[in-house]
Structures are given as C-alpha cells and as structure tokens.
Design a protein around this motif. Structure first.
Motif, PDB file in Angstrom:
ATOM      1  N   LEU A   3      12.503  -0.726 -25.722  1.00  0.00           N
ATOM      2  CA  LEU A   3      11.804  -1.159 -24.503  1.00  0.00           C
ATOM      3  C   LEU A   3      11.742   0.022 -23.532  1.00  0.00           C
ATOM      4  CD1 LEU A   3      12.558  -4.530 -22.739  1.00  0.00           C
ATOM      5  CD2 LEU A   3      11.949  -2.521 -21.440  1.00  0.00           C
ATOM      6  N   LEU A   4      10.526   0.370 -23.117  1.00  0.00           N
ATOM      7  CA  LEU A   4      10.353   1.478 -22.163  1.00  0.00           C
ATOM      8  C   LEU A   4       9.966   0.916 -20.804  1.00  0.00           C
ATOM      9  CD1 LEU A   4       8.197   3.906 -24.381  1.00  0.00           C
ATOM     10  CD2 LEU A   4      10.695   3.694 -24.264  1.00  0.00           C
ATOM     11  N   GLU A   5      10.638   1.343 -19.761  1.00  0.00           N
ATOM     12  CA  GLU A   5      10.356   0.873 -18.396  1.00  0.00           C
ATOM     13  C   GLU A   5      10.387   2.063 -17.446  1.00  0.00           C
ATOM     14  OE1 GLU A   5       9.558  -1.971 -16.482  1.00  0.00           O
ATOM     15  OE2 GLU A   5       9.641  -0.410 -14.935  1.00  0.00           O
ATOM     16  N   ARG A   6       9.296   2.213 -16.691  1.00  0.00           N
ATOM     17  CA  ARG A   6       9.236   3.394 -15.806  1.00  0.00           C
ATOM     18  C   ARG A   6      10.172   3.261 -14.601  1.00  0.00           C
ATOM     19  NH1 ARG A   6       3.445   2.579 -12.591  1.00  0.00           N
ATOM     20  NH2 ARG A   6       4.012   0.516 -11.881  1.00  0.00           N
ATOM     21  N   GLY A   7      10.442   2.007 -14.186  1.00  0.00           N
ATOM     22  CA  GLY A   7      11.333   1.799 -13.030  1.00  0.00           C
ATOM     23  C   GLY A   7      12.791   1.956 -13.427  1.00  0.00           C
ATOM     24  N   GLU A   8      13.664   1.840 -12.407  1.00  0.00           N
ATOM     25  CA  GLU A   8      15.098   1.970 -12.688  1.00  0.00           C
ATOM     26  C   GLU A   8      15.659   0.658 -13.211  1.00  0.00           C
ATOM     27  OE1 GLU A   8      16.662   4.757 -12.882  1.00  0.00           O
ATOM     28  OE2 GLU A   8      14.807   5.732 -12.238  1.00  0.00           O
ATOM     29  N   ALA A  16      10.693 -11.001  -7.227  1.00  0.00           N
ATOM     30  CA  ALA A  16       9.886 -11.237  -6.020  1.00  0.00           C
ATOM     31  C   ALA A  16       8.989 -12.459  -6.179  1.00  0.00           C
ATOM     32  CB  ALA A  16       9.025 -10.013  -5.739  1.00  0.00           C
ATOM     33  N   THR A  17       8.894 -13.001  -7.376  1.00  0.00           N
ATOM     34  CA  THR A  17       7.905 -14.069  -7.603  1.00  0.00           C
ATOM     35  C   THR A  17       8.351 -15.388  -6.973  1.00  0.00           C
ATOM     36  OG1 THR A  17       8.876 -14.616  -9.740  1.00  0.00           O
ATOM     37  CG2 THR A  17       7.044 -13.050  -9.751  1.00  0.00           C
ATOM     38  N   GLY A  18       7.350 -16.164  -6.603  1.00  0.00           N
ATOM     39  CA  GLY A  18       7.600 -17.496  -6.034  1.00  0.00           C
ATOM     40  C   GLY A  18       8.550 -17.434  -4.846  1.00  0.00           C
ATOM     41  N   CYS A  22      10.699 -17.874  -8.381  1.00  0.00           N
ATOM     42  CA  CYS A  22      10.036 -17.707  -9.671  1.00  0.00           C
ATOM     43  C   CYS A  22       9.372 -18.987 -10.182  1.00  0.00           C
ATOM     44  CB  CYS A  22      11.003 -17.165 -10.727  1.00  0.00           C
ATOM     45  SG  CYS A  22      10.152 -16.741 -12.269  1.00  0.00           S
ATOM     46  N   ASN A  23       8.135 -19.158  -9.768  1.00  0.00           N
ATOM     47  CA  ASN A  23       7.338 -20.284 -10.258  1.00  0.00           C
ATOM     48  C   ASN A  23       6.790 -19.860 -11.628  1.00  0.00           C
ATOM     49  OD1 ASN A  23       4.097 -21.554  -9.186  1.00  0.00           O
ATOM     50  ND2 ASN A  23       5.576 -22.421 -10.604  1.00  0.00           N
ATOM     51  N   LEU A  24       7.517 -20.236 -12.682  1.00  0.00           N
ATOM     52  CA  LEU A  24       7.303 -19.593 -13.980  1.00  0.00           C
ATOM     53  C   LEU A  24       6.255 -20.242 -14.880  1.00  0.00           C
ATOM     54  CD1 LEU A  24       9.101 -21.227 -16.409  1.00  0.00           C
ATOM     55  CD2 LEU A  24      10.921 -20.346 -14.975  1.00  0.00           C
ATOM     56  N   CYS A 104      11.618   5.746 -17.560  1.00  0.00           N
ATOM     57  CA  CYS A 104      10.900   6.420 -18.650  1.00  0.00           C
ATOM     58  C   CYS A 104       9.434   5.954 -18.610  1.00  0.00           C
ATOM     59  CB  CYS A 104      11.571   6.027 -19.967  1.00  0.00           C
ATOM     60  SG  CYS A 104      10.770   6.731 -21.411  1.00  0.00           S
ATOM     61  N   THR A 105       8.529   6.843 -18.215  1.00  0.00           N
ATOM     62  CA  THR A 105       7.120   6.463 -18.039  1.00  0.00           C
ATOM     63  C   THR A 105       6.292   6.839 -19.270  1.00  0.00           C
ATOM     64  OG1 THR A 105       7.332   6.806 -15.677  1.00  0.00           O
ATOM     65  CG2 THR A 105       5.095   6.745 -16.545  1.00  0.00           C
ATOM     66  N   ALA A 106       5.699   5.836 -19.898  1.00  0.00           N
ATOM     67  CA  ALA A 106       4.805   6.098 -21.036  1.00  0.00           C
ATOM     68  C   ALA A 106       3.518   6.721 -20.507  1.00  0.00           C
ATOM     69  CB  ALA A 106       4.511   4.796 -21.755  1.00  0.00           C
ATOM     70  N   ARG A 107       3.027   7.762 -21.171  1.00  0.00           N
ATOM     71  CA  ARG A 107       1.843   8.476 -20.685  1.00  0.00           C
ATOM     72  C   ARG A 107       0.620   8.286 -21.575  1.00  0.00           C
ATOM     73  NH1 ARG A 107       3.202   9.407 -15.742  1.00  0.00           N
ATOM     74  NH2 ARG A 107       4.729  11.018 -15.333  1.00  0.00           N
ATOM     75  N   LEU A 139       1.871  -3.442 -25.348  1.00  0.00           N
ATOM     76  CA  LEU A 139       1.664  -2.955 -23.976  1.00  0.00           C
ATOM     77  C   LEU A 139       1.803  -4.143 -23.029  1.00  0.00           C
ATOM     78  CD1 LEU A 139      -1.545  -0.751 -23.678  1.00  0.00           C
ATOM     79  CD2 LEU A 139       0.785  -0.155 -23.014  1.00  0.00           C
ATOM     80  N   ALA A 140       2.712  -4.039 -22.071  1.00  0.00           N
ATOM     81  CA  ALA A 140       2.879  -5.120 -21.078  1.00  0.00           C
ATOM     82  C   ALA A 140       3.182  -4.449 -19.739  1.00  0.00           C
ATOM     83  CB  ALA A 140       3.997  -6.060 -21.497  1.00  0.00           C
ATOM     84  N   CYS A 141       2.299  -3.539 -19.334  1.00  0.00           N
ATOM     85  CA  CYS A 141       2.590  -2.664 -18.189  1.00  0.00           C
ATOM     86  C   CYS A 141       1.789  -3.034 -16.948  1.00  0.00           C
ATOM     87  CB  CYS A 141       2.298  -1.216 -18.582  1.00  0.00           C
ATOM     88  SG  CYS A 141       0.630  -0.991 -19.182  1.00  0.00           S
ATOM     89  N   ALA A 344      -1.473  -6.236 -26.753  1.00  0.00           N
ATOM     90  CA  ALA A 344      -1.407  -6.260 -25.282  1.00  0.00           C
ATOM     91  C   ALA A 344      -0.987  -7.646 -24.813  1.00  0.00           C
ATOM     92  CB  ALA A 344      -2.758  -5.891 -24.680  1.00  0.00           C
ATOM     93  N   ALA A 345      -0.220  -7.678 -23.718  1.00  0.00           N
ATOM     94  CA  ALA A 345       0.241  -8.966 -23.162  1.00  0.00           C
ATOM     95  C   ALA A 345       0.274  -8.877 -21.646  1.00  0.00           C
ATOM     96  CB  ALA A 345       1.635  -9.284 -23.692  1.00  0.00           C
ATOM     97  N   GLY A 346       0.110 -10.024 -21.002  1.00  0.00           N
ATOM     98  CA  GLY A 346       0.267 -10.103 -19.543  1.00  0.00           C
ATOM     99  C   GLY A 346      -0.919  -9.557 -18.781  1.00  0.00           C
ATOM    100  N   GLU A 347      -0.609  -9.026 -17.616  1.00  0.00           N
ATOM    101  CA  GLU A 347      -1.638  -8.674 -16.639  1.00  0.00           C
ATOM    102  C   GLU A 347      -2.449  -7.441 -17.020  1.00  0.00           C
ATOM    103  OE1 GLU A 347      -0.015  -9.297 -12.672  1.00  0.00           O
ATOM    104  OE2 GLU A 347      -1.414  -7.774 -11.949  1.00  0.00           O
ATOM    105  N   CYS A 348      -1.970  -6.608 -17.966  1.00  0.00           N
ATOM    106  CA  CYS A 348      -2.766  -5.423 -18.333  1.00  0.00           C
ATOM    107  C   CYS A 348      -4.095  -5.844 -18.966  1.00  0.00           C
ATOM    108  CB  CYS A 348      -1.983  -4.452 -19.218  1.00  0.00           C
ATOM    109  SG  CYS A 348      -1.548  -5.084 -20.832  1.00  0.00           S
ATOM    110  N   LEU A 349      -4.134  -7.068 -19.554  1.00  0.00           N
ATOM    111  CA  LEU A 349      -5.415  -7.636 -19.996  1.00  0.00           C
ATOM    112  C   LEU A 349      -6.062  -8.278 -18.766  1.00  0.00           C
ATOM    113  CD1 LEU A 349      -4.203  -9.306 -23.284  1.00  0.00           C
ATOM    114  CD2 LEU A 349      -6.120  -7.708 -23.151  1.00  0.00           C
ATOM    115  N   ASN A 359       0.010 -17.306 -13.725  1.00  0.00           N
ATOM    116  CA  ASN A 359       0.006 -15.890 -14.111  1.00  0.00           C
ATOM    117  C   ASN A 359       1.273 -15.521 -14.874  1.00  0.00           C
ATOM    118  OD1 ASN A 359      -2.597 -14.871 -13.087  1.00  0.00           O
ATOM    119  ND2 ASN A 359      -1.800 -15.844 -11.230  1.00  0.00           N
ATOM    120  N   LEU A 360       2.418 -16.017 -14.415  1.00  0.00           N
ATOM    121  CA  LEU A 360       3.633 -15.763 -15.209  1.00  0.00           C
ATOM    122  C   LEU A 360       3.546 -16.485 -16.545  1.00  0.00           C
ATOM    123  CD1 LEU A 360       6.520 -15.781 -12.577  1.00  0.00           C
ATOM    124  CD2 LEU A 360       5.833 -13.893 -14.075  1.00  0.00           C
ATOM    125  N   HIS A 361       2.957 -17.679 -16.557  1.00  0.00           N
ATOM    126  CA  HIS A 361       2.830 -18.381 -17.841  1.00  0.00           C
ATOM    127  C   HIS A 361       2.026 -17.531 -18.829  1.00  0.00           C
ATOM    128  CE1 HIS A 361       2.858 -21.789 -20.621  1.00  0.00           C
ATOM    129  NE2 HIS A 361       1.750 -21.202 -21.041  1.00  0.00           N
TER     130      HIS A 361
END
Ligand SMILES: Cc1cc2nc3c(=O)[nH]c(=O)nc-3n(C[C@H](O)[C@H](O)[C@H](O)COP(=O)(O)OP(=O)(O)OC[C@H]3O[C@@H](n4cnc5c(N)ncnc54)[C@H](O)[C@@H]3O)c2cc1C
Length: 380
Positions: A3-8, A16-18, A22-24, A104-107, A139-141, A344-349, A359-361
C-alpha cells in the motif's frame, strides 16, 4: 500486497467525514435503484448490485465495526466516531500483513520493460522513493495532479462539487449566518434542473447546507436558486394567510395606518430574512402596508431568487468530479480497457453521488470489487 500513501497517515480523510462521524453508506443503495443516485448510473450498477449497503455493512461488521442507520437511512458507525472505521480497517491491514509505505508519492505507471516478453507482464509504479513492480495495481488516489501519468491516459477536467454556492451579493445583505428551512429549486431559464428541501445557511458570499451541497452537483453560473420560504403552503394558500393576517393585525385594536411592512412580517420569518424579502418585493420596512402589495409579497416568499455565480472552491468541496473517464474502464471488473492489470476505485473515477453516505459507499464498494479482480489477475 503493498500500500502506497503519499501522506504521513493512511485514511486521514476518513476522519474528517460526516463531521467526524463518518457517514459510510446509505440504506437506499440496495438493488437496481441504488445506482440512480450517481452521476453515471450505468457504470456503477454492476458494482452496486454486488456490493449494496447490506453487503458493505456486513463487510465492516466482519471487521468488528457495528453500524447503525438513522431515520433518513444514513449509515454511521455505532460509535458515531470516524476513528472506529479507520481502526478496524487498520487492524485488517495488519492481519493481512500488508506492506505499508507512507510518505511515498506514486508518480508514474508503466509496463515493466524487463517483463515485456514474459507471458505475465508486470506493471511498474515509480514513486519519489523507489519503484514497485506487480501484476496488478489498484488506483484509489482521488483526483490528483499525477492522475494522468498514474493511469496512462488523459483525464477529465476537475470540478469541485458538494459544497456551498456563490451567489449574487445583493439579496444576501444582512443574512450571513442565518439558517432557514425551505424548498430550493435550481432554475436554468424556465426549466427546473434540481430540487431539494432542507436547511440552508446564508453566508456573505452565497448559500450552504446539505440541500445546497446536493444542488452544487447540478449548478453552473447563470442559473438561479429559487427559495420557497413557505413550502408547506401553495401561493394561493399563502395569499389567503397574508390577507387574514392583515385583517387581524390591522383590525380595530391596531389602526392600519400604524402597521408598517416590517411589523406585518414580524413572527412569520426571522427578522433579518423579513427585511431581505421586503427589499426583494420593493417595499420599505417603514412604509404602511397597502393590501395591493400582498400578492407581490406572497410571490417573493414563494420564490426568493439568488443568481448563481459559481460553485464550491476546492477547499470547500467534499468531492471532486472528474479524473478518470469511466468509459476507459470495464464496469464489470473496474479494470482499465487499455492497460490490463490496472484497476481503479473511488473518487479517481468520475463518479459522484449526493450527501448521505453515497460517496464513501462508492469508495468501499468499488475498492472491494477492484481488489477481488486484482487478486484474480495476480493469480491468473
Ligand atoms: C470534509 C469531508 C467530509 C466528507 N464526508 C463524507 C461523508 O460523511 N460521507 C460520504 O459518503 N462521503 C464524504 N466525503 C467524501 C469522501 O470522503 C470521498 O468521496 C472519499 O474519501 C473518496 O475516497 P477515495 O479513497 O477515492 O479517495 P481519498 O479518500 O481522497 O483517498 C485517496 C488517498 O490517496 C492518497 N494519494 C493521492 N495521490 C497519491 C499518490 N500520487 N501517491 C500515493 N498516495 C496518493 C491521498 O493522500 C489519500 O490518502 C467527505 C469529504 C470531505 C472532504
């Protein structure tokens, strides 16, 4: 599995959701009708028919998270804390022995040159730290600047949505911070392109609130918001109410000469909103209310207009529409049509739904499908 994640920290946005709760998901996402809530119903239908609300709740409950649905069908963790959602996901990441690289930021993604002649081609992910190679990549970025290079394809323009709308300033005078329940219609010329009922919040730049967030998915500058401040009455019923009110208030106890326009509305609307309505009806607060002004007043109360000047900024928006064109991916597997092994999954689509857990669903359900398909691709 890596799993690669650019944040810490992985999953920070979930916290931050809901408003931290978290309204999931949403109980309306069940069966064929669930897909109608999204901007691209045909594309999401195969994913949602496999991973509806009950399946997603069962997935989380298997991880240990109890969930509840409120009277609107909005699903939350029983703890009402987004931390619980992240905690159970983290526990599963550890159980599965996933190799996690944060900061770790994927380029860029490409076919691995060393593997070009092999039967099983691998994909290469270049990051700012090191390269990673694998038979399948999910991809889920979200919608990020590197997305075109990460998906090896052109991306659609990015539009922030699900946020407040900027409107003309004049009708907002004195209203900042005021909340009101009303029906809001979004008008494009004479056509009504969207309608919501609920609480809206006036700001000095425009309007906010869940009803407005939902309309921001459809709004563009030049359109008009029409606020019905008495949704429970027809205009004729409101006219009758105002006429009776004038008869009562300007009756024998109070000579009509003393009943000014502001006094007439006292007790019907918040005082600041009453002043804004009078101004829109062309009435001065201190002028004596003439019965001939009542139809105009009734009309403004049913159709208080705000011209839309713009949508939410990136910071204000909960979702960014755009990114990857779903046409480039198979709706049955979420695999790229041009790059086998890339999912691809999530909001990148470019998929989005209204407020309420949609949106979380989509993020969970598409990730579940893409992960299963990616695992199958790795084993084939
Ligand atoms: C304030 C707020 C409240 C919200 N509330 C709700 C809600 O209650 N219910 C709801 O349904 N939706 C809500 N949403 C929307 C919801 O959060 C998103 O739709 C959802 O998080 C999208 O998930 P995702 O995994 O696709 O993208 P994201 O959650 O954005 O995750 C993408 C991850 O990829 C990482 N990343 C990006 N680029 C790279 C790269 N190049 N290399 C490595 N890592 C990278 C990012 O750092 C991020 O951690 C809310 C959004 C916001 C902003």
């Amino acid at each position: 599995m890596t799993l690669l994640e650019r944040g810490e920290r992985v999953g920070k946005k979930v916290l931050a959701t809901g408003n931290g709760r978290c309204n999931l998901s949403n109980t309306a996402i069940e069966g064929a009708s669930g897909s109608a809530y999204y901007n691209n119903p045909d594309f999401v239908a195969p994913t949602l028919s496999r991973y509806g609300c009950e399946v997603v709740r069962a997935f989380f409950e298997e991880l240990g998270l109890l969930t509840i649905a409120d009277e609107r069908g909005w699903v939350f963790p029983r703890t009402r804390s987004a931390n619980s959602v992240l905690d159970v996901l983290w526990a599963q990441v550890r159980r599965l022995g996933v190799e996690v690289h944060t900061g770790c930021t994927a380029r860029r993604l490409s076919a691995d040159a060393h593997d070009e002649h092999s039967e099983h081609r691998r994909l290469l992910v270049e990051t700012d730290k090191q390269d990673f190679a694998g038979r399948a990549v999910v991809l889920a970025c979200g919608v990020v600047p590197d997305l075109a290079a990460l998906a090896c394809q052109q991306t659609l323009g990015a539009t922030p949505i699900l946020g407040p709308l900027k409107t003309a300033a004049e009708p907002l005078k004195g209203l900042d911070g005021l909340r009101v329940n009303c029906r809001v219609r979004l008008l494009d010329g004479r056509a009504c392109v969207g309608e919501e009922t609920g609480e809206i919040l006036f700001r000095n730049y425009g309007v906010s609130g869940i009803a407005i967030f939902n309309l921001s998915r459809l709004a563009s500058p030049g359109q008009v918001l029409s606020l019905d401040l008495f949704p429970e009455l027809t205009e004729a019923e409101l006219m009758a109410l105002l006429t009776e009110r004038l008869r009562l208030l300007a009756g024998p106890l109070r000579p009509s000469a003393e009943l000014n326009a502001a006094d007439f509305l006292t007790g019907t609307l918040h005082a600041r909103l009453a002043l804004a309505v009078l101004s829109a009806a062309g009435l001065r607060p201190t002028e004596v209310l003439n019965p001939t002004a009542l139809p105009r007043l009734a009309h403004v109360l049913k159709d208080y207009r705000l011209a839309v000047r713009g949508g939410p900024t990136e910071v204000q928006a909960q979702v960014t529409r755009g990114g990857l064109d779903p046409q480039q991916f198979s709706p049955a597997t979420l695999e790229s049509r041009t790059h086998p092994g890339l999912f691809a999954a999530g909001e990148c689509l470019s998929i989005d739904g209204p407020c309420g857990g949609f949106n979380l669903h989509w993020a969970w359900s598409s990730a579940l499908l893409a992960a299963i398909q990616a695992t199958a691709a790795m084993r084939s």
